[in-house]
Design a protein around this motif. Structure first.
Motif, PDB file in Angstrom:
ATOM      1  N   VAL A 211       0.836  -1.201   0.000  1.00  8.26           N
ATOM      2  CA  VAL A 211       0.000   0.000   0.000  1.00  8.26           C
ATOM      3  C   VAL A 211       0.875   1.257   0.000  1.00  8.26           C
ATOM      4  N   GLY A 212       1.918   1.244   0.830  1.00  5.89           N
ATOM      5  CA  GLY A 212       2.819   2.382   0.899  1.00  5.89           C
ATOM      6  C   GLY A 212       3.481   2.644  -0.440  1.00  5.89           C
ATOM      7  N   PHE A 213       3.894   1.561  -1.107  1.00  5.16           N
ATOM      8  CA  PHE A 213       4.561   1.717  -2.392  1.00  5.16           C
ATOM      9  C   PHE A 213       3.630   2.379  -3.410  1.00  5.16           C
ATOM     10  N   VAL A 214       2.372   1.938  -3.427  1.00  5.25           N
ATOM     11  CA  VAL A 214       1.454   2.444  -4.447  1.00  5.25           C
ATOM     12  C   VAL A 214       0.931   3.831  -4.097  1.00  5.25           C
ATOM     13  N   PHE A 215       0.715   4.117  -2.792  1.00 10.76           N
ATOM     14  CA  PHE A 215      -0.023   5.335  -2.443  1.00 10.76           C
ATOM     15  C   PHE A 215       0.804   6.423  -1.770  1.00 10.76           C
ATOM     16  N   GLU A 216       2.072   6.185  -1.512  1.00 12.30           N
ATOM     17  CA  GLU A 216       2.849   7.238  -0.862  1.00 12.30           C
ATOM     18  C   GLU A 216       3.372   8.232  -1.898  1.00 12.30           C
ATOM     19  N   ASN A 217       3.204   9.516  -1.593  1.00  6.28           N
ATOM     20  CA  ASN A 217       3.570  10.549  -2.552  1.00  6.28           C
ATOM     21  C   ASN A 217       4.997  11.026  -2.305  1.00  6.28           C
ATOM     22  N   ASN A 218       5.957  10.133  -2.478  1.00  8.40           N
ATOM     23  CA  ASN A 218       7.348  10.523  -2.260  1.00  8.40           C
ATOM     24  C   ASN A 218       8.270   9.529  -2.947  1.00  8.40           C
ATOM     25  N   TRP A 219       8.772   9.910  -4.117  1.00  8.33           N
ATOM     26  CA  TRP A 219       9.709   9.051  -4.847  1.00  8.33           C
ATOM     27  C   TRP A 219      11.066   9.717  -4.737  1.00  8.33           C
ATOM     28  N   ASP A 220      11.862   9.284  -3.784  1.00  2.00           N
ATOM     29  CA  ASP A 220      13.127   9.947  -3.489  1.00  2.00           C
ATOM     30  C   ASP A 220      14.239   8.909  -3.515  1.00  2.00           C
ATOM     31  N   VAL A 221      14.898   8.822  -4.681  1.00  4.58           N
ATOM     32  CA  VAL A 221      15.907   7.774  -4.865  1.00  4.58           C
ATOM     33  C   VAL A 221      17.082   7.977  -3.916  1.00  4.58           C
ATOM     34  N   ALA A 222      17.479   9.229  -3.722  1.00  3.93           N
ATOM     35  CA  ALA A 222      18.656   9.510  -2.895  1.00  3.93           C
ATOM     36  C   ALA A 222      18.479   8.992  -1.468  1.00  3.93           C
ATOM     37  N   HIS A 223      17.250   9.089  -0.933  1.00  2.80           N
ATOM     38  CA  HIS A 223      17.002   8.621   0.423  1.00  2.80           C
ATOM     39  C   HIS A 223      16.345   7.247   0.457  1.00  2.80           C
ATOM     40  N   ALA A 224      16.354   6.575  -0.688  1.00  4.57           N
ATOM     41  CA  ALA A 224      15.795   5.229  -0.786  1.00  4.57           C
ATOM     42  C   ALA A 224      14.357   5.157  -0.287  1.00  4.57           C
TER      43      ALA A 224
END
Lengths: 286, 306
Positions: free
Chosen positions: B39-52
């Motif tokens: 659920v977190g993967f699909v619905f979290e509004n934060n794609w931040d590669v640097a902070h994984a």
């Protein structure tokens, strides 16, 4: 106005206006075709010369950028290999579905699976192959044959569908006649049914090739790209869509020119295959 | 007999291979699901590669927005073109017009992208700026216009789905019984009234499923979108702000993501979402078609009985 043509002016005009609306729809739909082809021709034609087709990319970002020989050869190799895999399997599946499985539970499952494959994005096929063959245990790394496998997954449903349709068009009387003469089932399929369905199958194969030749995404994760012309199928390889995709994103105008030249080459290649396929399909239907 | 067995084997093998690939995709996605939860993967509004941190919501939203634009622009055009070709165009022209429309599908995605970057984006920008300034009070319009944006991506997708939607619509329109069309004309209907009374009601479910298949195409389209969407993993405030899609993020970031890292796992999971979305859409489209063919065969049976 004749008695039969009594239609109120309002109704007549509604019909005419909507007639015009539908025609506009067609014109709007065809406009991008004209625009894209015209631009690719205008920008790509100046890039084309003998050197463009006979040298490899140098890898330099600016200045001497080289030609697209490795990309053309790579595309032909990868798509050729994909064809060698997908056409026999696709035809075998079509024969199974139409001649043997018919409405059995197994055939219904396979048919469903093939239908689903038609809708799967090409990038997902690339990821499939990446997870299984590129990072997977056996022979890890990027290689041309892995790209060919990804493309053949993409081609398989097209070949199978076209094969099934053209097999279904072979009249049953032909099969019955052959069976009545005492031919065994496999001979009926091999010597009677398949030859009459062959032209339709070829059309399907050509359309699948046209589709696969333009695909970029599955190749990104499987063959990655290269500069040099190579015939080693277990090495990284170049391909036209990859070359275009990489060149577009470079800041140098010389590389962008090569992208347009490559685009023109690719479009000519694909349009040629597509038009042959469509025209042969039309001839068969007559 | 031997051949029969061999063909059956090929069929089974295909099923097994597809199943195996699917399982592999899930397995490769597990690390990111373990970290973020599904659920977190699909619905979290934060794609931040640097902070994984990998919340794919901006990508999902971008995919939905661009596909919706593609449908809104592409489907009416495609259906109008299909209706014109099957019902109104001179009979001799029909084959040629259909062939031309089919040729749109033969142009590779990467070339639409190339054209979008160098022609469409600069040409459209002034018009977009005018719209943004004039209609700034309309929701989702206004703000700064960025060259590569949702609208351009949606427009390119619309162009790319037109051939498939109109090809399937044409096939559906061809199945409308001639007798019904002739009946409408015989009753004194104009051409348009005939289309309205006889053609559209019969063809509507087929057109809906054609649109669904177009939607499936739009959702998975990668390279053209990657080149014109702007590749910013945020949810843009307007139609003219840059965004990202699931397919584009995979194509773009795969090179940077190291083998076996959680970043690579997140990208594979993005592919998995894409796969599931297309499965659902295709399933719905198929159900619509099935319903229609059953109804259709029912009516034929009725006629035979009558």
């Amino acid at each position: 106005m004749s008695v039969l043509g009594v239609v109120s002016a309002r109704r007549r005009w509604t019909s005419r206006i909507l007639h015009g609306v539908l025609m506009t729809g067609l014109i709007v739909a065809l406009t991008p075709l004209v625009l894209v082809l015209a631009y690719v021709l205008a920008r790509g034609l100046p890039a084309l010369n003998l050197e463009f087709f006979t040298t490899d990319p140098t890898g330099a970002f600016f200045g001497d950028q080289g030609g697209i020989r490795s990309a053309i050869v790579g595309t032909l190799e990868i798509v050729g290999l994909a064809m060698l895999v997908s056409v026999p399997i696709g035809i075998a599946l079509a024969v199974y579905l139409n001649e043997i499985g018919r409405q059995s539970r197994m055939a219904v499952a396979v048919r469903y699976c093939i239908d689903v494959m038609t809708g799967v994005p090409s990038i997902v096929f690339g990821l499939f192959i990446y997870t299984v063959f590129v990072v997977g245990g056996m022979a890890a790394g990027f290689a041309a044959w892995k790209g060919a496998v990804a493309l053949s997954l993409l081609m398989l449903p097209i070949v199978t569908r076209a094969g099934e349709v053209s097999l279904a068009m072979v009249p049953d009387t032909l099969r019955e006649a052959a069976l009545a003469l005492g031919a065994p089932r496999w001979k009926v399929i091999g010597y009677v049914v398949l030859p009459s369905a062959l032209p339709g199958m070829m059309t399907g194969g050509l359309l699948a090739i046209a589709r696969a030749a333009g695909e970029t995404a599955p190749l990104l994760f499987t063959v990655l790209g290269a500069q040099v012309t190579t015939f080693a199928l277990d090495q990284q390889m170049n391909a036209l869509p990859l070359q275009i995709f990489n060149d577009v994103r470079q800041p140098s105008s010389a590389l962008v020119t090569r992208a347009w030249g490559g685009a023109l080459t690719l479009i000519l290649l694909i349009l040629l295959v597509t038009i042959i396929a469509r025209l042969s399909a039309r001839r068969i239907r007559l | 007999m031997l051949i029969r067995r061999a063909l059956q084997f090929v069929a089974v093998a295909i099923l097994v291979v597809i199943g195996y690939f699917f399982v592999q995709l899930i397995a490769a996605s597990l690390p990111v699901f373990a970290k973020m939860s599904v659920v977190g993967f699909v619905f979290e509004n934060n794609w931040d590669v640097a902070h994984a941190v990998f919340g794919a919501l901006p990508l999902v939203v971008g995919t939905v927005i661009t596909s919706a634009i593609a449908l809104v622009i592409g489907v009416p055009v495609a259906v109008a073109a299909a209706l014109f070709i099957t019902e109104l165009a001179p009979v001799r022209m029909r084959g040629v017009l259909a062939l031309l429309l089919d040729l749109l599908a033969a142009i590779p995605s990467v070339i639409y992208g190339l054209w979008g970057v160098f022609i469409l984006i600069p040409t459209l920008k002034p018009a977009e700026e005018w719209v943004a300034a004039t209609f700034h009070y309309v929701p989702f319009i206004g703000g700064t216009v960025i060259g590569p944006n949702y609208f351009v991506a949606g427009l390119i997708l619309a162009i790319m789905i037109v051939p498939i939607v109109s090809a399937i619509s044409r096939e559906v329109l061809a199945t409308v019984p001639l007798a019904e069309k002739e009946a409408a004309l015989a009753l004194g209907a104009t051409r348009w009234e005939m289309i309205q009374l006889a053609v559209l009601p019969h063809a509507r479910p087929g057109i809906v499923s054609a649109s669904m298949l177009g939607l499936g195409r739009a959702i998975g389209e990668t390279i053209a979108v990657t080149l014109v969407i702007g590749n910013a993993a945020v949810i843009g405030g307007s139609l003219f702000s840059q965004g990202y899609t699931l397919a584009a993020v995979i194509a773009n970031e795969f090179g940077e993501a190291g083998v076996g890292t959680i970043h690579a796992s997140a990208l594979i999971a993005a592919g998995l979402i894409l796969f599931v979305m297309t499965l659902v859409i295709n399933g719905v489209a198929r159900a619509v078609v099935l319903q229609r063919t059953q109804k259709h065969s029912g009516s034929i049976a009725d006629r035979v009985v009558a």
